[in-house]
Write a protein that holds these residues in place. Structure first.
Motif, mmCIF file in Angstrom:
data_model
loop_
_atom_site.group_PDB
_atom_site.id
_atom_site.type_symbol
_atom_site.label_atom_id
_atom_site.label_comp_id
_atom_site.label_asym_id
_atom_site.label_seq_id
_atom_site.Cartn_x
_atom_site.Cartn_y
_atom_site.Cartn_z
ATOM 1 N N MET A 2 1.289 -0.944 -0.330
ATOM 2 C CA MET A 2 -0.008 -0.056 -0.148
ATOM 3 C C MET A 2 1.178 1.509 -0.067
ATOM 4 N N ALA A 3 0.383 2.418 -1.743
ATOM 5 C CA ALA A 3 1.897 3.394 -1.264
ATOM 6 C C ALA A 3 1.068 4.859 -0.269
ATOM 7 N N GLU A 4 2.045 5.293 0.368
ATOM 8 C CA GLU A 4 1.239 6.914 0.717
ATOM 9 C C GLU A 4 0.603 7.563 -0.369
ATOM 10 N N HIS A 5 0.308 8.473 0.145
ATOM 11 C CA HIS A 5 -0.852 9.693 -0.735
ATOM 12 C C HIS A 5 -0.038 11.558 0.078
ATOM 13 N N ARG A 6 0.212 11.442 -0.533
ATOM 14 C CA ARG A 6 0.417 13.564 -0.273
ATOM 15 C C ARG A 6 -0.442 14.039 -0.479
ATOM 16 N N VAL A 7 -1.254 14.614 0.039
ATOM 17 C CA VAL A 7 -2.482 15.562 -0.078
ATOM 18 C C VAL A 7 -2.339 16.690 0.687
ATOM 19 N N ARG A 8 -2.802 17.639 -0.232
ATOM 20 C CA ARG A 8 -2.472 18.533 0.029
ATOM 21 C C ARG A 8 -3.602 20.110 0.440
ATOM 22 N N LYS A 9 -3.981 20.677 1.531
ATOM 23 C CA LYS A 9 -5.364 21.669 1.749
ATOM 24 C C LYS A 9 -4.167 22.706 2.402
ATOM 25 N N ASN A 10 -4.428 23.739 1.837
ATOM 26 C CA ASN A 10 -3.971 25.296 2.705
ATOM 27 C C ASN A 10 -2.348 25.339 3.188
ATOM 28 N N ASN A 11 -1.590 24.995 1.667
ATOM 29 C CA ASN A 11 -0.632 24.526 1.885
ATOM 30 C C ASN A 11 0.432 24.153 2.927
ATOM 31 N N ILE A 12 -0.343 23.051 3.147
ATOM 32 C CA ILE A 12 -0.089 21.913 4.265
ATOM 33 C C ILE A 12 0.053 20.407 3.571
ATOM 34 N N ILE A 13 0.967 19.815 3.332
ATOM 35 C CA ILE A 13 1.106 18.732 2.657
ATOM 36 C C ILE A 13 0.920 17.643 4.108
ATOM 37 N N TYR A 14 -0.060 16.933 3.887
ATOM 38 C CA TYR A 14 -0.649 15.910 5.039
ATOM 39 C C TYR A 14 -0.557 14.194 3.947
ATOM 40 N N ILE A 15 0.127 13.256 4.940
ATOM 41 C CA ILE A 15 0.746 11.810 4.559
ATOM 42 C C ILE A 15 -0.507 11.215 4.398
ATOM 43 N N ILE A 16 -1.754 10.518 4.148
ATOM 44 C CA ILE A 16 -2.517 9.300 4.779
ATOM 45 C C ILE A 16 -2.067 8.414 4.099
ATOM 46 N N PRO A 17 -1.563 7.350 4.520
ATOM 47 C CA PRO A 17 -0.199 6.059 4.976
ATOM 48 C C PRO A 17 -0.980 5.104 3.742
ATOM 49 N N ASP A 18 -2.423 4.481 3.653
ATOM 50 C CA ASP A 18 -2.350 3.599 3.008
ATOM 51 C C ASP A 18 -4.229 4.373 2.035
ATOM 52 N N ASP A 19 -3.639 3.345 0.774
ATOM 53 C CA ASP A 19 -4.944 3.490 -0.546
ATOM 54 C C ASP A 19 -6.251 3.842 0.498
#
Length: 272
Positions: A1-18
């Motif tokens: 399962m890959a990590e996903h990076r999501v941008r919100k309000n100039n902050i990158i959040y790391i979602i750990p799985d699919d």
């Protein structure tokens, strides 16, 4: 399962799985102001997300065009504030909507059901049952012919379809009342078992009952259909076609109550 990076309000959040990323992408979950991935329904925390501030290259772009820098900065701040306010408002509205839905389904509806609907059902059922038993006793004692009772209105009274259905329903309910109360009324001395069984299995009576049920499958109310289904031990209709009630079935019901057609008497069924 890959990590996903999501941008919100100039902050990158790391979602750990699919799976969590799919929930976020399908709007089944959202990132709140505390950096948590929240499930929408039910409203609960799915995961505390790792995050970091994005290095925005847009600063260099602003400085490369000096005349546009002040206007661009004001526009960027304004857009940022708008996005922040919109996201906050959407998250708050989601929380309020979830709370309202939970309140309605888990508190309001159960209270209405238990405080109003259930007591009304029991009062109505008790009143209808009392009236049916009284009507059955009066009709059984008078030993009036059911055929005459049905034929008299036909000759002299013009009836609407609703009135006709109501009268047919009375005939069916009277017949059902005698059938379901066969043993109780006999033990109480209210009816003669042989006479009542003869009425229940009379060919003309069964023909009339089957005819009513065949011409209008909705003639019986739901609770009465359930009663007749339980007494006969089978469905009345197969593929929307009536399975006619036979005299042998009625005799079998009487035998179940302890009636022995060989010596014409009721016997206590000690074996249940």
């Amino acid at each position: 399962m890959a990590e996903h990076r999501v941008r919100k309000n100039n902050i990158i959040y790391i979602i750990p799985d699919d799976e969590l990323f799919r929930k976020w992408k399908d709007d089944e979950a959202f990132i709140d102001e505390y950096g948590r991935l929240m499930n929408r329904k039910p409203h609960r925390v799915l995961r505390e997300l790792k995050h970091y501030v994005e290095d925005a290259p847009t600063v260099q772009q602003r400085t490369s065009v000096p005349p546009a820098t002040p206007t661009g900065r004001r526009s960027s701040i304004k857009d940022y504030l708008k996005d922040t306010a919109r996201d906050t408002a959407m998250e708050a509205s989601d929380i309020i909507i979830d709370w309202a839905v939970d309140k309605f389904f888990y508190e309001v509806l159960p209270n209405v059901w238990h405080e109003h609907i259930v007591p009304f059902y029991h009062r109505t059922k008790k009143a209808l049952t009392s009236k049916e038993l009284k009507a059955d006793a009066v009709l059984a004692k008078s030993k009036a012919s059911t055929d005459i009772a049905v034929k008299q209105p036909k000759a002299y009274t013009k009836m609407t379809q609703e009135e006709a259905d109501a009268e047919k329903r009375k005939v069916l309910y009277h017949w059902m009342g005698m059938l379901s109360s066969l043993k109780k009324l006999h033990d109480a001395g209210e009816i003669d078992i042989d006479t009542t069984l003869a009425q229940l299995t009379d060919p003309e009576m069964l023909k009339r009952v089957n005819g009513f049920l065949r011409e209008n499958p909705n003639l019986l109310e739901t609770d009465k259909y359930i009663v007749l289904h339980g007494v006969l031990g089978r469905d009345l209709y197969e593929e929307q076609q009536l399975v006619p009630i036979r005299a042998a079935e009625i005799t079998a019901v009487a035998e179940k109550y302890g009636y022995d057609p060989r010596n014409d008497k009721m016997e206590d069924n000690h074996n249940g």
